[in-house]
Design a protein around this motif. Sequence first.
Motif, PDB file in Angstrom:
ATOM      1  N   ASN A  19       0.827  -1.214   0.000  1.00 44.12           N
ATOM      2  CA  ASN A  19       0.000   0.000   0.000  1.00 44.12           C
ATOM      3  C   ASN A  19       0.859   1.262   0.000  1.00 44.12           C
ATOM      4  O   ASN A  19       0.540   2.237  -0.688  1.00 44.12           O
ATOM      5  CB  ASN A  19      -0.937   0.008   1.205  1.00 44.12           C
ATOM      6  CG  ASN A  19      -2.023  -1.029   1.114  1.00 44.12           C
ATOM      7  OD1 ASN A  19      -2.262  -1.616   0.062  1.00 44.12           O
ATOM      8  ND2 ASN A  19      -2.678  -1.292   2.233  1.00 44.12           N
ATOM      9  N   GLU A  20       1.950   1.252   0.771  1.00 46.65           N
ATOM     10  CA  GLU A  20       2.851   2.408   0.819  1.00 46.65           C
ATOM     11  C   GLU A  20       3.531   2.613  -0.534  1.00 46.65           C
ATOM     12  O   GLU A  20       3.640   3.747  -1.004  1.00 46.65           O
ATOM     13  CB  GLU A  20       3.885   2.249   1.937  1.00 46.65           C
ATOM     14  CG  GLU A  20       3.297   2.393   3.323  1.00 46.65           C
ATOM     15  CD  GLU A  20       2.579   3.721   3.528  1.00 46.65           C
ATOM     16  OE1 GLU A  20       3.116   4.787   3.144  1.00 46.65           O
ATOM     17  OE2 GLU A  20       1.447   3.699   4.068  1.00 46.65           O
ATOM     18  N   ALA A  30       5.067  -2.509  -5.377  1.00 45.39           N
ATOM     19  CA  ALA A  30       3.772  -2.739  -4.724  1.00 45.39           C
ATOM     20  C   ALA A  30       3.221  -4.096  -5.143  1.00 45.39           C
ATOM     21  O   ALA A  30       2.814  -4.901  -4.291  1.00 45.39           O
ATOM     22  CB  ALA A  30       2.788  -1.628  -5.076  1.00 45.39           C
ATOM     23  N   ALA A  31       3.245  -4.373  -6.435  1.00 54.99           N
ATOM     24  CA  ALA A  31       2.745  -5.655  -6.933  1.00 54.99           C
ATOM     25  C   ALA A  31       3.554  -6.810  -6.358  1.00 54.99           C
ATOM     26  O   ALA A  31       2.994  -7.857  -6.004  1.00 54.99           O
ATOM     27  CB  ALA A  31       2.792  -5.678  -8.457  1.00 54.99           C
ATOM     28  N   ALA A  32       4.870  -6.616  -6.224  1.00 53.04           N
ATOM     29  CA  ALA A  32       5.727  -7.665  -5.652  1.00 53.04           C
ATOM     30  C   ALA A  32       5.353  -7.931  -4.197  1.00 53.04           C
ATOM     31  O   ALA A  32       5.327  -9.087  -3.753  1.00 53.04           O
ATOM     32  CB  ALA A  32       7.193  -7.276  -5.770  1.00 53.04           C
ATOM     33  N   SER A  33       5.068  -6.879  -3.440  1.00 53.36           N
ATOM     34  CA  SER A  33       4.668  -7.055  -2.034  1.00 53.36           C
ATOM     35  C   SER A  33       3.354  -7.817  -1.925  1.00 53.36           C
ATOM     36  O   SER A  33       3.217  -8.717  -1.097  1.00 53.36           O
ATOM     37  CB  SER A  33       4.532  -5.693  -1.335  1.00 53.36           C
ATOM     38  OG  SER A  33       5.790  -5.089  -1.174  1.00 53.36           O
ATOM     39  N   TYR A  34       2.402  -7.453  -2.770  1.00 51.23           N
ATOM     40  CA  TYR A  34       1.116  -8.162  -2.754  1.00 51.23           C
ATOM     41  C   TYR A  34       1.300  -9.629  -3.169  1.00 51.23           C
ATOM     42  O   TYR A  34       0.690 -10.523  -2.580  1.00 51.23           O
ATOM     43  CB  TYR A  34       0.101  -7.484  -3.674  1.00 51.23           C
ATOM     44  CG  TYR A  34      -0.229  -6.061  -3.292  1.00 51.23           C
ATOM     45  CD1 TYR A  34      -0.531  -5.714  -1.975  1.00 51.23           C
ATOM     46  CD2 TYR A  34      -0.226  -5.045  -4.234  1.00 51.23           C
ATOM     47  CE1 TYR A  34      -0.825  -4.410  -1.621  1.00 51.23           C
ATOM     48  CE2 TYR A  34      -0.529  -3.740  -3.898  1.00 51.23           C
ATOM     49  CZ  TYR A  34      -0.826  -3.426  -2.592  1.00 51.23           C
ATOM     50  OH  TYR A  34      -1.119  -2.130  -2.243  1.00 51.23           O
ATOM     51  N   LEU A  58      -6.873  -7.870  -5.581  1.00 55.08           N
ATOM     52  CA  LEU A  58      -7.390  -6.649  -6.195  1.00 55.08           C
ATOM     53  C   LEU A  58      -6.344  -5.543  -6.220  1.00 55.08           C
ATOM     54  O   LEU A  58      -6.215  -4.817  -7.217  1.00 55.08           O
ATOM     55  CB  LEU A  58      -8.648  -6.183  -5.457  1.00 55.08           C
ATOM     56  CG  LEU A  58      -9.866  -7.086  -5.609  1.00 55.08           C
ATOM     57  CD1 LEU A  58     -10.976  -6.641  -4.660  1.00 55.08           C
ATOM     58  CD2 LEU A  58     -10.354  -7.090  -7.045  1.00 55.08           C
ATOM     59  N   ASN A  59      -5.592  -5.423  -5.130  1.00 57.46           N
ATOM     60  CA  ASN A  59      -4.555  -4.393  -5.072  1.00 57.46           C
ATOM     61  C   ASN A  59      -3.463  -4.674  -6.114  1.00 57.46           C
ATOM     62  O   ASN A  59      -2.975  -3.752  -6.772  1.00 57.46           O
ATOM     63  CB  ASN A  59      -3.950  -4.312  -3.678  1.00 57.46           C
ATOM     64  CG  ASN A  59      -4.891  -3.707  -2.669  1.00 57.46           C
ATOM     65  OD1 ASN A  59      -5.987  -3.282  -3.004  1.00 57.46           O
ATOM     66  ND2 ASN A  59      -4.489  -3.688  -1.426  1.00 57.46           N
ATOM     67  N   ARG A  60      -3.092  -5.951  -6.242  1.00 49.73           N
ATOM     68  CA  ARG A  60      -2.067  -6.299  -7.230  1.00 49.73           C
ATOM     69  C   ARG A  60      -2.570  -5.998  -8.644  1.00 49.73           C
ATOM     70  O   ARG A  60      -1.826  -5.482  -9.471  1.00 49.73           O
ATOM     71  CB  ARG A  60      -1.691  -7.767  -7.100  1.00 49.73           C
ATOM     72  CG  ARG A  60      -0.561  -8.179  -8.027  1.00 49.73           C
ATOM     73  CD  ARG A  60      -0.125  -9.578  -7.815  1.00 49.73           C
ATOM     74  NE  ARG A  60      -1.177 -10.524  -8.188  1.00 49.73           N
ATOM     75  CZ  ARG A  60      -1.041 -11.836  -8.133  1.00 49.73           C
ATOM     76  NH1 ARG A  60       0.083 -12.370  -7.674  1.00 49.73           N
ATOM     77  NH2 ARG A  60      -2.024 -12.615  -8.482  1.00 49.73           N
ATOM     78  N   ALA A  61      -3.829  -6.288  -8.897  1.00 52.33           N
ATOM     79  CA  ALA A  61      -4.398  -5.996 -10.220  1.00 52.33           C
ATOM     80  C   ALA A  61      -4.382  -4.498 -10.508  1.00 52.33           C
ATOM     81  O   ALA A  61      -4.155  -4.090 -11.657  1.00 52.33           O
ATOM     82  CB  ALA A  61      -5.822  -6.536 -10.300  1.00 52.33           C
TER      83      ALA A  61
END
Length: 64
Positions: A19-20, A30-34, A58-61
């Motif tokens: 998110n950060e 961000a996508a890697a963290s998700y 959803l966040n990764r998408a």
Amino acid sequence: MPASADTLLAVEQLKASGNEFFKQKLYAPAAASYSDALLLLLAPGDGAEAALRTSCLLNRAACR
């Protein structure tokens, strides 16, 4: 088998990290963290686990 409390905490931390990164428009990290968070949630689970998994998906998408 439900995820342990330690696993859920790690997933929450990875999601927060994602998110950060997202807020800073750093979409690849961000996508890697998700994705890392999703790897910890191997089974779909139910209740809080399912909601957390859905949120990470959803966040990764949104990063793409």
